[in-house]
Design an enzyme around this catalytic site. Sequence first.
Site, PDB file in Angstrom:
ATOM      1  N   ARG A 160     -50.060   0.090   3.617  1.00 30.21           N
ATOM      2  CA  ARG A 160     -50.633   1.189   2.883  1.00 30.21           C
ATOM      3  C   ARG A 160     -51.430   0.556   1.828  1.00 30.21           C
ATOM      4  NH1 ARG A 160     -45.175   2.396   3.886  1.00 30.21           N
ATOM      5  NH2 ARG A 160     -44.971   4.465   4.946  1.00 30.21           N
ATOM      6  N   LYS A 187     -43.669   3.667  -0.136  1.00 33.14           N
ATOM      7  CA  LYS A 187     -43.714   4.979  -0.176  1.00 33.14           C
ATOM      8  C   LYS A 187     -42.386   5.253   0.532  1.00 33.14           C
ATOM      9  CE  LYS A 187     -45.796   9.057   2.110  1.00 33.14           C
ATOM     10  NZ  LYS A 187     -46.957   9.591   2.732  1.00 33.14           N
ATOM     11  N   HIS A 267     -56.196   3.965   4.767  1.00 32.93           N
ATOM     12  CA  HIS A 267     -55.192   4.411   5.612  1.00 32.93           C
ATOM     13  C   HIS A 267     -55.450   3.853   7.184  1.00 32.93           C
ATOM     14  CE1 HIS A 267     -51.536   6.275   7.068  1.00 32.93           C
ATOM     15  NE2 HIS A 267     -52.379   6.915   8.197  1.00 32.93           N
ATOM     16  N   ARG A 270     -54.032   0.915   8.545  1.00 34.32           N
ATOM     17  CA  ARG A 270     -52.538   1.187   9.022  1.00 34.32           C
ATOM     18  C   ARG A 270     -52.614   1.800  10.372  1.00 34.32           C
ATOM     19  NH1 ARG A 270     -47.253   1.697   7.118  1.00 34.32           N
ATOM     20  NH2 ARG A 270     -46.188   3.496   7.727  1.00 34.32           N
ATOM     21  N   HIS A 293     -42.322   3.043   9.426  1.00 33.74           N
ATOM     22  CA  HIS A 293     -42.199   4.445   9.140  1.00 33.74           C
ATOM     23  C   HIS A 293     -40.841   4.911   9.317  1.00 33.74           C
ATOM     24  CE1 HIS A 293     -46.517   4.659  10.503  1.00 33.74           C
ATOM     25  NE2 HIS A 293     -46.367   5.668   9.776  1.00 33.74           N
ATOM     26  N   TYR A 302     -48.630   8.841  17.687  1.00 33.32           N
ATOM     27  CA  TYR A 302     -49.508   7.814  17.695  1.00 33.32           C
ATOM     28  C   TYR A 302     -49.383   7.309  19.061  1.00 33.32           C
ATOM     29  CZ  TYR A 302     -50.728   7.099  12.856  1.00 33.32           C
ATOM     30  OH  TYR A 302     -51.156   7.211  11.542  1.00 33.32           O
TER      31      TYR A 302
END
Length: 323
Positions: A160, A187, A267, A270, A293, A302
């Site tokens: 990120r 995050k 982003h 990533r 994640h 994805y």
Amino acid sequence: MTALIPAKNTDLERRELAEAAQHYIDQSLSFATRKAYASDFKIFKTWCVANAQTALPAKPESVVLFLASQAQAGVAASTLNRRLAAIKCAHEAQGHATPTAHKGVTAALKGIRRAKGIAPIKKKAATADIVKEMVRHCPPTLTGKRDRALLLLGFAGAFRRAELVALTVADLAFVVDGLRVTIRQSKTDQEGAGQVIAIPHGSLLFCPVTALTNWLAVAGVREGAVFRAVGKGSRVGGAALSDKSVANVVKRYAGAVGLNAADFAAHSLRAGFVTSAAEAGASIFKLAEVSRHRSTDVLAGYVRSANLFKDHAGRICYERFGD
């Protein structure tokens, strides 16, 4: 046993305690969230001034009108959610009842979501092929070497933008197999437990470890922030780049390779890593080791997107038609 009774605090000590308490309260939100909330509430205050409304404390009717105005201006429902959170936070911080819990406000937001839809507008993924073309356009200058390292490392570690600019030399450990990077806070790790990811060596021209080593060497960076601004006369600054600068680097090189720069953001690196790794057949669990994640549902999205045509059920039907 005699109980320990604390002495009365002086006025100065009470003020220092109050400041410390406020600091800890502020730290309950990440820096990025506090920054976003401040920006969102400023937008609300500006709208209130222009429309003869009171921002703090605000009436529910004012918030409803604000939501309608923002929706008419094309602001996404997800952004309106955050702006409501900012208004709520500002009211709670001042001890006011929050207007965002009013039924009229929640009904207005629900209506906006239904009318406008909630699907986010995603930036394009900078996949491996795109990143390769980007770094081919990095000039052999000091800035170019920094950008090359930033693009390759940002992609290889699925970073990120806030994580990239927060990296310091102390977070890097060069080993035989490549590089171990400690991410102090992210995050998905707001309390700073820390996460370590591995960055393996790549091909000669596109090795993130080599690119990073070269940047640190030529920039003379031995401690502190890894990625910094380069000024006139190739002077390297001491402070870290801003997270917006990462987005600008990605956009600049996307434009350099003939792509629409507006379609890309920080982003994109990533998203590009996860997309490319999924297309190459990496499992969700291996993807998560790098991307960090929390939700495998996000990664599964994805993988599904990358494999839409792989083993497609329709191929069986087509085969029945013959040539």
